[in-house]
Design a protein around this motif. Structure first.
Motif, mmCIF file in Angstrom:
data_model
loop_
_atom_site.group_PDB
_atom_site.id
_atom_site.type_symbol
_atom_site.label_atom_id
_atom_site.label_comp_id
_atom_site.label_asym_id
_atom_site.label_seq_id
_atom_site.Cartn_x
_atom_site.Cartn_y
_atom_site.Cartn_z
ATOM 1 N N ASP A 196 6.064 -5.399 17.243
ATOM 2 C CA ASP A 196 6.107 -3.862 17.042
ATOM 3 C C ASP A 196 5.289 -3.251 18.397
ATOM 4 O O ASP A 196 4.287 -3.755 18.718
ATOM 5 C CB ASP A 196 5.418 -3.673 15.934
ATOM 6 C CG ASP A 196 5.801 -2.227 15.487
ATOM 7 O OD1 ASP A 196 6.478 -1.325 15.911
ATOM 8 O OD2 ASP A 196 5.126 -1.838 14.269
ATOM 9 N N THR B 280 10.952 -3.586 15.864
ATOM 10 C CA THR B 280 10.499 -3.551 14.476
ATOM 11 C C THR B 280 11.422 -3.925 13.374
ATOM 12 O O THR B 280 11.048 -4.343 12.314
ATOM 13 C CB THR B 280 9.826 -2.186 14.279
ATOM 14 O OG1 THR B 280 9.265 -1.782 15.581
ATOM 15 C CG2 THR B 280 8.921 -1.797 13.243
ATOM 16 N N TRP C 229 2.758 -3.045 9.787
ATOM 17 C CA TRP C 229 2.660 -2.774 8.194
ATOM 18 C C TRP C 229 3.091 -4.200 7.461
ATOM 19 O O TRP C 229 2.334 -4.467 6.736
ATOM 20 C CB TRP C 229 3.665 -1.733 7.771
ATOM 21 C CG TRP C 229 3.561 -1.475 6.518
ATOM 22 C CD1 TRP C 229 4.209 -1.990 5.334
ATOM 23 C CD2 TRP C 229 2.616 -0.668 5.757
ATOM 24 N NE1 TRP C 229 4.134 -1.488 4.148
ATOM 25 C CE2 TRP C 229 2.919 -0.509 4.121
ATOM 26 C CE3 TRP C 229 1.614 0.296 6.032
ATOM 27 C CZ2 TRP C 229 2.114 0.058 3.429
ATOM 28 C CZ3 TRP C 229 0.947 0.924 5.327
ATOM 29 C CH2 TRP C 229 1.305 1.039 3.968
ATOM 30 N N THR D 110 0.517 2.347 18.234
ATOM 31 C CA THR D 110 1.656 1.987 16.999
ATOM 32 C C THR D 110 0.979 1.135 15.951
ATOM 33 O O THR D 110 1.281 1.538 14.874
ATOM 34 C CB THR D 110 2.715 1.206 17.837
ATOM 35 O OG1 THR D 110 3.345 1.448 18.658
ATOM 36 C CG2 THR D 110 3.776 0.366 16.852
ATOM 37 N N LYS E 292 -1.266 1.266 10.792
ATOM 38 C CA LYS E 292 -0.529 0.301 9.869
ATOM 39 C C LYS E 292 -1.200 -0.881 9.463
ATOM 40 O O LYS E 292 -0.843 -1.690 8.667
ATOM 41 C CB LYS E 292 0.700 0.180 10.561
ATOM 42 C CG LYS E 292 1.643 1.265 11.191
ATOM 43 C CD LYS E 292 2.971 0.669 11.809
ATOM 44 C CE LYS E 292 3.707 1.865 12.313
ATOM 45 N NZ LYS E 292 4.798 1.345 13.116
ATOM 46 N N HIS F 140 -3.403 -3.744 7.798
ATOM 47 C CA HIS F 140 -4.256 -4.141 6.589
ATOM 48 C C HIS F 140 -5.286 -5.163 6.728
ATOM 49 O O HIS F 140 -6.170 -5.475 5.854
ATOM 50 C CB HIS F 140 -3.055 -4.800 5.601
ATOM 51 C CG HIS F 140 -1.993 -3.855 5.121
ATOM 52 N ND1 HIS F 140 -0.986 -3.373 5.628
ATOM 53 C CD2 HIS F 140 -2.250 -3.140 3.986
ATOM 54 C CE1 HIS F 140 -0.264 -2.646 4.642
ATOM 55 N NE2 HIS F 140 -1.050 -2.360 3.799
ATOM 56 N N GLU G 51 -4.015 0.217 0.365
ATOM 57 C CA GLU G 51 -3.811 0.945 1.485
ATOM 58 C C GLU G 51 -4.468 0.085 2.598
ATOM 59 O O GLU G 51 -5.441 -0.432 2.584
ATOM 60 C CB GLU G 51 -3.828 2.456 1.349
ATOM 61 C CG GLU G 51 -3.285 3.019 0.216
ATOM 62 C CD GLU G 51 -1.611 2.851 0.574
ATOM 63 O OE1 GLU G 51 -1.260 3.373 1.803
ATOM 64 O OE2 GLU G 51 -0.982 2.434 -0.265
ATOM 65 N N PRO G 52 -3.600 0.105 3.806
ATOM 66 C CA PRO G 52 -4.300 -0.395 4.894
ATOM 67 C C PRO G 52 -5.764 -0.006 5.576
ATOM 68 O O PRO G 52 -5.840 1.291 5.408
ATOM 69 C CB PRO G 52 -3.290 -0.035 6.165
ATOM 70 C CG PRO G 52 -2.446 1.120 5.576
ATOM 71 C CD PRO G 52 -2.565 0.936 3.901
#
Length: 445
Positions: A68, A72, A78, A115, A119, A121, A435-436
């Motif tokens: 990515d 992607t 993500w 990028t 996103k 985590h 959530e990240p």
């Protein structure tokens, strides 16, 4: 204990000094102290008691293809970092190829960072790439914080990331050694590959014959000589040939600055079990025979192999055609590395302390991540909490990477990840992700 807000307790905490009952005091985002199990809880601190579940240092995976931006649909920050977190990984370092653009200039690095940032985590860093035409970009990339440089000695499979020949390798390695950097190397010799039988069709034996051990052994030998001549620091990626271990061991004994990784698929899967047409098992270099796997485990046990990382290299389902000649090569295993290795390690008499060394402390040391890789004061409060005796059967639909293709489908593995903690915050609990909250990280030294 002023400022401690969290205490993590277990009868089995894996520390650099061994496994013991302990309470881990967390202040802010870091470990403040590792205390006796029955230590008094500081006023105002929350206690998380995991009973007999094992608390490991969060795993560090220094070999992940996130792809990515640009590809992607194959993977993404993500999904890849969700899979990492679910597998007990709290830090990963992204490979410079299979994304578009590849990470071969500072501008390309900035594109990837932009990028990734919203996103991730888990904490995420980046390798740079060394290709024939970017020698002048290596020092700027180093100064921009990449952890080192990836190169191929044989074709990479994507045209935007060409391999280095021996003259180009020498030139790039001299530049990298000049500023104290690290070169990480896909070591297969192109001449041996060209001379090997070419592969087509569904039979795994044909593919295995097309990627002979001699290709790895020769390439590693040439790399050692270059590293010796330049006093350069090099790292062999995804070792699959046990035949190369004596060569590597001698180089280490001689003072050559070389480290080596292997991967869960080489250590837990064998050529003998690959069905015809099952190209989810295809990777380069290849999964080899059971006897070779035994030799790799010996190399881990004696320290010739330093660490175990995933080489997570996913693709869309349609690229895994049943023809081993044309199918994309890569194993998707980011979420499963810990249980895959633990299942085989326990069978061979190894401990979770060994697993923590191979999958957390050693890769952290490789990348210079001095805040990661161990449960001790001053490190980030990164933990993987696992039930080591519980088993599960791998269902691809329950995996978090983007395309649920995996060579582990249907396998029963030991080691259920109960929760994952990043810098003192729980990011996974019983398979449910927060959530990240990961951060982008850079080389610190």
């Amino acid at each position: 204990m002023a400022g401690v807000h969290l205490v993590v307790r277990s009868t089995r905490v894996v520390t650099p000094e061994g496994t013991r009952a302990a309470s881990i005091a967390v202040r802010g985002e870091e470990i403040a102290a590792v205390l006796p199990y029955d230590a008094e809880i500081p006023a105002g601190a929350r206690l998380e008691d995991f009973g007999d579940d094992v608390v490991l240092p969060g795993l560090v995976d220094t070999h992940v293809h996130v792809n990515d931006p640009g590809r992607t649909e194959w993977e993404g920050f993500w999904t890849a970092t969700r899979a990492a977190a679910a597998g007990g990984i709290t830090t990963l370092v992204d490979m410079p190829l299979n994304s578009l653009p590849p990470t071969t200039t500072v501008d390309h690095l900035r594109i990837k960072q932009r990028t990734a940032e919203p996103k991730v985590h888990v904490d995420t860093g980046f390798w740079g790439g060394a290709i024939p035409e970017n020698t002048a970009d290596l020092r700027p990339l180093h100064d921009a914080g990449v952890f080192g440089f990836k190169c191929f000695l044989s074709p990479s499979g994507v045209e935007e990331f060409p391999e280095l020949d021996q003259k180009q390798l020498a030139r790039s390695l001299a530049v990298i050694a000049g500023f104290g950097g690290l070169l990480i190397v896909h070591a297969e010799d192109p001449h041996h590959l060209a001379a090997a039988p070419q592969c087509s069709g569904p039979a795994y034996a044909g593919f295995l014959a097309s990627r002979p051990r001699d290709a790895e052994n020769t390439a590693i030998g040439l790399l050692i000589e270059q590293a010796r001549r330049l006093d350069a620091r090099v790292h062999v990626l995804h070792l699959s040939s046990g035949d190369a271990l004596p060569l590597i061991a001698k180089a280490k004994a001689d003072g050559v600055r070389i480290t080596v990784e292997s991967c869960p698929h080489f250590l837990s899967l064998t050529a003998e079990e690959v069905p015809d047409g099952a190209t989810e098992f295809k990777c380069c270099p290849p999964i080899r025979e059971a006897a070779n796997q035994d030799v790799l485990w010996q190399g881990l046990a004696d320290g010739t192999i330093d660490c175990v990382v995933s080489d997570h290299s996913p693709c869309t389902t349609d690229l895994k055609t049943p023809d081993f000649g044309s199918a994309w090569g890569g194993i998707s295993s980011l979420q499963l590395g810990l249980p895959a290795i633990w299942t085989e390690a326990r069978r061979r008499g190894h401990s979770l302390e060994d697993v923590a060394r191979w999958m957390s402390s050693a890769p952290a040391r490789l990348a210079g991540l001095d805040r990661k890789g161990a449960i001790e004061p001053g490190r980030d409060a990164d933990f993987a909490v696992i039930a080591p005796d519980e088993t599960f059967t791998v269902d691809p639909a329950e995996l978090h990477h983007r395309n649920q293709v995996t060579a582990y489908a249907g396998k029963t593995l030991h080691g259920v990840v109960r929760s994952t903690w990043l810098r003192g915050a729980r990011i996974v609990e019983n398979g449910t992700l927060a959530e990240p909250s990961g951060r982008l990280i850079e080389r610190s030294t």
